[in-house]
Design a protein around this motif. Structure first.
Motif, mmCIF file in Angstrom:
data_model
loop_
_atom_site.group_PDB
_atom_site.id
_atom_site.type_symbol
_atom_site.label_atom_id
_atom_site.label_comp_id
_atom_site.label_asym_id
_atom_site.label_seq_id
_atom_site.Cartn_x
_atom_site.Cartn_y
_atom_site.Cartn_z
ATOM 1 N N ALA A 1 0.827 -1.201 0.000
ATOM 2 C CA ALA A 1 0.000 0.000 0.000
ATOM 3 C C ALA A 1 0.862 1.250 0.000
ATOM 4 C CB ALA A 1 -0.920 -0.012 1.215
ATOM 5 N N GLU A 2 1.922 1.256 0.802
ATOM 6 C CA GLU A 2 2.818 2.415 0.808
ATOM 7 C C GLU A 2 3.439 2.621 -0.572
ATOM 8 O OE1 GLU A 2 6.830 4.189 2.990
ATOM 9 O OE2 GLU A 2 5.968 2.288 3.678
ATOM 10 N N ALA A 3 3.792 1.518 -1.227
ATOM 11 C CA ALA A 3 4.386 1.617 -2.560
ATOM 12 C C ALA A 3 3.445 2.281 -3.551
ATOM 13 C CB ALA A 3 4.784 0.222 -3.050
ATOM 14 N N ILE A 4 2.146 2.042 -3.422
ATOM 15 C CA ILE A 4 1.184 2.698 -4.321
ATOM 16 C C ILE A 4 1.233 4.207 -4.125
ATOM 17 C CG2 ILE A 4 -1.255 2.915 -4.921
ATOM 18 C CD1 ILE A 4 0.162 0.270 -5.714
ATOM 19 N N GLY A 5 1.338 4.656 -2.879
ATOM 20 C CA GLY A 5 1.472 6.088 -2.634
ATOM 21 C C GLY A 5 2.739 6.648 -3.236
ATOM 22 N N VAL A 6 3.842 5.911 -3.126
ATOM 23 C CA VAL A 6 5.114 6.353 -3.692
ATOM 24 C C VAL A 6 5.029 6.410 -5.215
ATOM 25 C CG1 VAL A 6 7.543 5.726 -3.986
ATOM 26 C CG2 VAL A 6 6.455 5.505 -1.747
ATOM 27 N N MET A 7 4.475 5.371 -5.826
ATOM 28 C CA MET A 7 4.371 5.339 -7.284
ATOM 29 C C MET A 7 3.449 6.435 -7.794
ATOM 30 S SD MET A 7 4.146 1.170 -7.519
ATOM 31 C CE MET A 7 3.871 1.018 -9.282
ATOM 32 N N SER A 8 2.346 6.673 -7.091
ATOM 33 C CA SER A 8 1.425 7.749 -7.494
ATOM 34 C C SER A 8 2.114 9.108 -7.407
ATOM 35 C CB SER A 8 0.178 7.735 -6.607
ATOM 36 O OG SER A 8 -0.536 6.524 -6.750
ATOM 37 N N GLY A 9 2.893 9.303 -6.343
ATOM 38 C CA GLY A 9 3.619 10.561 -6.198
ATOM 39 C C GLY A 9 4.600 10.781 -7.327
ATOM 40 N N MET A 10 5.341 9.728 -7.708
ATOM 41 C CA MET A 10 6.293 9.857 -8.819
ATOM 42 C C MET A 10 5.582 10.163 -10.129
ATOM 43 S SD MET A 10 9.381 7.099 -8.348
ATOM 44 C CE MET A 10 8.406 5.647 -7.945
ATOM 45 N N HIS A 11 4.452 9.494 -10.365
ATOM 46 C CA HIS A 11 3.719 9.713 -11.614
ATOM 47 C C HIS A 11 3.188 11.142 -11.693
ATOM 48 C CE1 HIS A 11 -0.012 9.398 -14.183
ATOM 49 N NE2 HIS A 11 0.939 8.988 -15.009
ATOM 50 N N GLU A 12 2.611 11.641 -10.605
ATOM 51 C CA GLU A 12 2.062 12.991 -10.611
ATOM 52 C C GLU A 12 3.154 14.038 -10.812
ATOM 53 O OE1 GLU A 12 -0.016 13.277 -6.936
ATOM 54 O OE2 GLU A 12 -1.511 11.760 -7.505
ATOM 55 N N LYS B 1 3.850 -8.705 -3.899
ATOM 56 C CA LYS B 1 5.195 -8.126 -3.746
ATOM 57 C C LYS B 1 5.968 -8.178 -5.054
ATOM 58 C CE LYS B 1 7.927 -6.382 -0.482
ATOM 59 N NZ LYS B 1 9.184 -6.132 -1.164
ATOM 60 N N ALA B 2 5.794 -9.259 -5.813
ATOM 61 C CA ALA B 2 6.469 -9.359 -7.104
ATOM 62 C C ALA B 2 5.963 -8.295 -8.071
ATOM 63 C CB ALA B 2 6.260 -10.759 -7.693
ATOM 64 N N GLU B 3 4.648 -8.099 -8.131
ATOM 65 C CA GLU B 3 4.079 -7.109 -9.042
ATOM 66 C C GLU B 3 4.421 -5.687 -8.606
ATOM 67 O OE1 GLU B 3 2.224 -5.412 -12.222
ATOM 68 O OE2 GLU B 3 2.760 -7.518 -11.883
ATOM 69 N N ILE B 4 4.398 -5.439 -7.293
ATOM 70 C CA ILE B 4 4.741 -4.115 -6.789
ATOM 71 C C ILE B 4 6.193 -3.782 -7.130
ATOM 72 C CG2 ILE B 4 5.148 -2.780 -4.680
ATOM 73 C CD1 ILE B 4 2.221 -2.925 -5.282
ATOM 74 N N GLY B 5 7.091 -4.749 -6.946
ATOM 75 C CA GLY B 5 8.493 -4.517 -7.265
ATOM 76 C C GLY B 5 8.711 -4.251 -8.738
ATOM 77 N N ARG B 6 8.050 -5.041 -9.573
ATOM 78 C CA ARG B 6 8.195 -4.858 -11.022
ATOM 79 C C ARG B 6 7.640 -3.510 -11.449
ATOM 80 N NH1 ARG B 6 5.705 -4.412 -15.428
ATOM 81 N NH2 ARG B 6 3.732 -4.288 -14.302
ATOM 82 N N GLY B 7 6.411 -3.216 -11.006
ATOM 83 C CA GLY B 7 5.796 -1.953 -11.384
ATOM 84 C C GLY B 7 6.536 -0.750 -10.819
ATOM 85 N N GLY B 8 7.032 -0.882 -9.597
ATOM 86 C CA GLY B 8 7.768 0.227 -9.003
ATOM 87 C C GLY B 8 9.027 0.551 -9.773
ATOM 88 N N ARG B 9 9.673 -0.463 -10.312
ATOM 89 C CA ARG B 9 10.873 -0.206 -11.113
ATOM 90 C C ARG B 9 10.512 0.516 -12.403
ATOM 91 N NH1 ARG B 9 15.403 -4.733 -11.886
ATOM 92 N NH2 ARG B 9 15.617 -4.093 -9.699
ATOM 93 N N VAL B 10 9.425 0.113 -13.045
ATOM 94 C CA VAL B 10 8.987 0.792 -14.272
ATOM 95 C C VAL B 10 8.710 2.263 -13.996
ATOM 96 C CG1 VAL B 10 7.126 0.946 -15.977
ATOM 97 C CG2 VAL B 10 8.065 -1.295 -15.359
#
Length: 382
Positions: free
Chosen positions: A246-257, A320-329
């Motif tokens: 869940a925290e990773a979603i916040g981080v990824m959203s912040g980077m995208h915005e 965790k696998a999908e979060i890691g992959r998506g976070g790297r993208v």
């Protein structure tokens, strides 16, 4: 299935987002990071006033009877704000040990202190040679009369330098990598023989090296079964993985915005670079990766308190696998589209990228969980 937030959940999200927007801007965060604590005691007190510390505990124990969905809401907001406070080790991990492994006396003594923000906890489990294996425990707990004596060392204890008490894994029997013979103890950091060395991590958080030299603990400090504590550890870690997703979603959203906004204002050849189709495609890739990861984070939240141990484990591996992959993208595209400014400490996107990197490796990176999921036969067992 209805994925909409309830009225109470929406109020929680809006209230926390407003607080962090008003009080936790990027410059404020840098000041907190540079302070002696490495985080904000003032914000910690505000979280307690909002009831965030009491969120996962039952009403009988003095909590608010929140579910993993409420924890997901909080952790996503913290991820977007890059919050530095020790909420995850204290409330999610430490609170997990108290809720699941604590007896009536232990819950009655410690949960009210956590709910008030008066007690900070940390989970000391990683060792120099353990990598991601929770069953690799070299720290020993030798029976001594009515208690135990601990000897060993733990590495990268998240916020271990500010914790009041530590949940420590130690081996009571068996070999270094045996599944049985692992126990969990609550250890006071002021106990004789406990030494700590705190340091900042690359993402601005804090961690510590902790050593135990003939540390005496009472049998009342034992949580769960002295011979089968690993089951408790795995359950708490699964809860922790769902929260980190869940925290990773916040981080990824912040980077995208941040990246989309940068594409609108950064000009090249006299026009905003967001008008170039190749860069638009990169921004879309970031959005798609974030939304795919969000779906898996929701799945992890729903499965965090499942009684089906095998299904829960597969869910956490997949998420965790999908979060890691998506976070790297998302992270790599964010840095590339920002150019040189994305690598500086003065700009937020680099801090988001560092936090995403640390979230990927926490409790196993994407490759580790993908291998574990394959060994389990995939997300849906045959």
């Amino acid at each position: 299935m209805d994925f909409d937030l309830s009225e109470e959940q929406s109020i929680l999200k809006d209230s926390l987002d407003r607080l962090l927007a008003d009080k936790y801007g990027f410059e404020e965060r840098k000041r907190h990071m540079a302070s002696s604590d490495g985080w904000s005691p003032e914000m910690w007190a505000r979280y307690a006033e909002m009831g965030l510390m009491a969120l996962p505990f039952t009403e009988e124990d003095g909590g608010l009877a929140g579910t993993p969905v409420e924890t997901m809401i909080v952790m996503e907001s913290f991820g977007r704000a890059l919050a530095l406070e020790p909420y995850f080790p204290t409330v999610v991990l430490g609170g997990g040990f108290l809720r699941i492994g604590g007896n009536d006396d232990q819950r009655a003594e410690f949960i009210p202190q956590v709910a008030e923000g008066a007690l900070k906890l940390a989970f000391a489990h990683t060792e120099r040679n353990s990598r991601y294996d929770l069953n690799h425990v070299e720290t020993t707990a030798t029976k001594d009369g009515g208690g135990y004596v601990l000897n060993g060392a733990k590495s990268v204890v998240l916020h271990g330098d500010s914790a009041d008490k530590l949940f420590v894994t130690a081996r009571t029997a068996g070999g270094t990598r045996d599944e049985n013979g692992v126990a969990v103890f609550m250890v006071d950091v002021a106990a004789d023989g406990v030494s700590r060395r705190g340091y900042p991590t690359q993402d601005g958080q804090r961690a510590a090296q902790v050593a135990f030299d003939n540390v005496k603990v009472d049998s009342a400090d034992l949580f769960g079964n002295a011979e089968d504590g690993l089951a408790l550890v795995r359950e708490v870690v699964d809860i922790g993985i769902a929260a980190l997703c869940a925290e990773a979603i916040g981080v990824m959203s912040g980077m995208h915005e941040l990246t989309v906004e940068y594409l609108k204002v950064r000009k090249q050849f006299g026009v905003p670079i967001g008008q170039f189709q190749a860069l638009q495609h990169k921004a879309v890739d970031m959005f798609v990766a974030t939304e795919q990861a969000r779906s898996m984070a929701l799945y992890a939240a729903m499965m965090a308190d499942s009684d089906d141990l095998d299904e829960r484990a597969r869910a956490m591996h997949a998420a965790k696998a999908e979060i890691g992959r998506g976070g790297r993208v998302v992270g790599e595209n964010a840095i590339q589209l920002h150019g040189g400014v994305g690598m500086t400490m003065e700009y937020a996107v680099g801090h988001y990228f560092k936090r995403m990197t640390m979230l990927d490796v926490a409790f196993g990176d994407a490759d580790h969980h993908l291998r574990a999921l394959a060994a389990e036969g995939g997300l849906s067992a045959a």
